[in-house]
Design a protein around this motif. Structure first.
Motif, PDB file in Angstrom:
ATOM      1  N   GLU A 108       3.945  -0.310 -11.166  1.00  0.00           N
ATOM      2  CA  GLU A 108       4.527  -0.139  -9.964  1.00  0.00           C
ATOM      3  C   GLU A 108       3.541   0.051  -8.953  1.00  0.00           C
ATOM      4  O   GLU A 108       3.953  -0.311  -7.616  1.00  0.00           O
ATOM      5  N   TRP A 109       2.301   0.423  -9.210  1.00  0.00           N
ATOM      6  CA  TRP A 109       1.388   0.604  -8.066  1.00  0.00           C
ATOM      7  C   TRP A 109       0.967  -0.838  -7.725  1.00  0.00           C
ATOM      8  O   TRP A 109       0.659  -1.046  -6.491  1.00  0.00           O
ATOM      9  N   ARG A 110       0.862  -1.751  -8.598  1.00  0.00           N
ATOM     10  CA  ARG A 110       0.676  -3.307  -8.285  1.00  0.00           C
ATOM     11  C   ARG A 110       1.592  -3.700  -7.125  1.00  0.00           C
ATOM     12  O   ARG A 110       1.361  -4.231  -6.273  1.00  0.00           O
ATOM     13  N   GLU A 111       2.884  -3.428  -7.342  1.00  0.00           N
ATOM     14  CA  GLU A 111       3.854  -3.957  -6.687  1.00  0.00           C
ATOM     15  C   GLU A 111       3.905  -3.407  -5.301  1.00  0.00           C
ATOM     16  O   GLU A 111       4.243  -3.719  -4.030  1.00  0.00           O
ATOM     17  N   LEU A 112       3.759  -1.896  -5.282  1.00  0.00           N
ATOM     18  CA  LEU A 112       3.627  -1.396  -3.940  1.00  0.00           C
ATOM     19  C   LEU A 112       2.274  -1.488  -3.263  1.00  0.00           C
ATOM     20  O   LEU A 112       2.515  -1.980  -2.108  1.00  0.00           O
ATOM     21  N   TRP A 113       1.212  -1.884  -3.641  1.00  0.00           N
ATOM     22  CA  TRP A 113       0.195  -2.528  -3.058  1.00  0.00           C
ATOM     23  C   TRP A 113       0.354  -3.732  -2.557  1.00  0.00           C
ATOM     24  O   TRP A 113       0.079  -4.006  -1.293  1.00  0.00           O
ATOM     25  N   ALA A 114       1.052  -4.506  -3.381  1.00  0.00           N
ATOM     26  CA  ALA A 114       1.309  -5.819  -2.721  1.00  0.00           C
ATOM     27  C   ALA A 114       2.194  -5.599  -1.642  1.00  0.00           C
ATOM     28  O   ALA A 114       2.339  -6.555  -0.491  1.00  0.00           O
ATOM     29  N   ASP A 115       3.269  -4.987  -1.819  1.00  0.00           N
ATOM     30  CA  ASP A 115       4.303  -4.890  -0.544  1.00  0.00           C
ATOM     31  C   ASP A 115       3.752  -4.142   0.564  1.00  0.00           C
ATOM     32  O   ASP A 115       4.060  -4.467   1.925  1.00  0.00           O
TER      33      ASP A 115
END
Length: 282
Positions: A254-261
């Motif tokens: 989820e951190w990876r998706e949050l960073w991308a967004d």
């Protein structure tokens, strides 16, 4: 171990309780799963149990590494305390209740603020529910800001070592609500968090999402409109399944998706903050 030593070194509390946790898991597996008395989604599987224990170890290590800084901050704040509170039976009970109130708001924020959900999602990502699920914790809680929610207790005048002790005691007590082995508990359900209430909290059924944030006392959910009783059979997990027993994937997906967004496209600072602080995506 001397109780005074535990209060002075609260980081040992969960380790001291570990034999009780292990006995409960062995009993749940031996008497429940092996005797076919539990549903399929309460099963113990070796890959998931190893993942859960690894996550717990990573969480414990992160707490130990960051705890020194956090305690120093608490001690500095304690110098500005409003009252001098001596610990007695009455004040200890008051601290337990106040900490549980703070925990409710921490837990609620962990579901409604995406930055905090990025840490908390690790705990919810299992599609099974058994005692080992309680070990699914995230090493990212210090970064997510969990420690901020106990600041009011220090400012009021509770000594930091007692605050940390009660925080860990609350977490330890919550181990016992992560099971399908125990049915509803009658009048106890009206006041305390129970396995039935917490099964709802882990559900992906539409009516169960973002409900029953209780730590020890379910009264907070009833007071603030987030209570839901267990009626329909619970489906466990998250709406976006992780499908991995790799603890690194479970921790950081989820951190990876949050960073991308938030950072992989042109945005103003206000827009980035909105991504970080808005509710999680469905």
């Amino acid at each position: 171990m001397d109780p005074t030593m535990l209060v002075d070194n609260p980081e040992w509390l969960l380790i001291v309780l570990a034999p009780v946790f292990i006995i409960c898991m062995l009993a749940e597996y031996g008497l429940g799963q092996r005797n076919h008395r539990l549903p399929a989604n309460s099963r113990y599987s070796l890959p998931e149990v190893v993942c859960n224990f690894t996550l717990a170890g990573m969480h414990q290590l992160a707490d130990l590494l960051t705890g020194l800084l956090i305690v120093k901050f608490y001690l500095w704040l304690f110098g500005w305390r409003l009252f001098d509170i001596e610990i007695s039976v009455a004040s200890f009970i008051a601290l337990m209740v106040l900490q549980d109130f703070c925990y409710y708001w921490f837990h609620r924020a962990s579901h409604r603020v995406r930055w905090m959900w990025a840490a908390h999602v690790a705990h919810h990502s299992s599609e099974n529910m058994n005692f080992s699920t309680a070990f699914r914790q995230s090493l990212m809680y210090p970064l997510a800001g969990m420690w901020l929610f106990w600041v009011p207790l220090v400012i009021i005048g509770f000594e930091p070592k007692w605050v940390v002790f009660v925080v860990l005691l609350n977490l330890g007590l919550q181990f016992f609500v992560h099971t399908q082995w125990i049915d509803k508990l009658g009048p106890i359900e009206k006041v305390f968090n129970t396995p039935s209430h917490h099964r709802v909290h882990h559900g992906t059924n539409p009516q169960y999402i973002d409900k029953n944030y209780a730590g020890v006392l379910i009264v907070w959910d009833k007071l603030f409109g987030t209570y839901e009783p267990e009626v329909e059979t619970v489906r466990y997990g998250v709406t976006k399944p992780v499908n991995s027993f790799n603890p690194i994937t479970v921790t950081f997906h989820e951190w990876r998706e949050l960073w991308a967004d938030a950072f992989h496209q042109p945005m103003t600072i206000k827009q980035r903050l909105k991504v970080l602080l808005s509710p999680p995506r469905d």
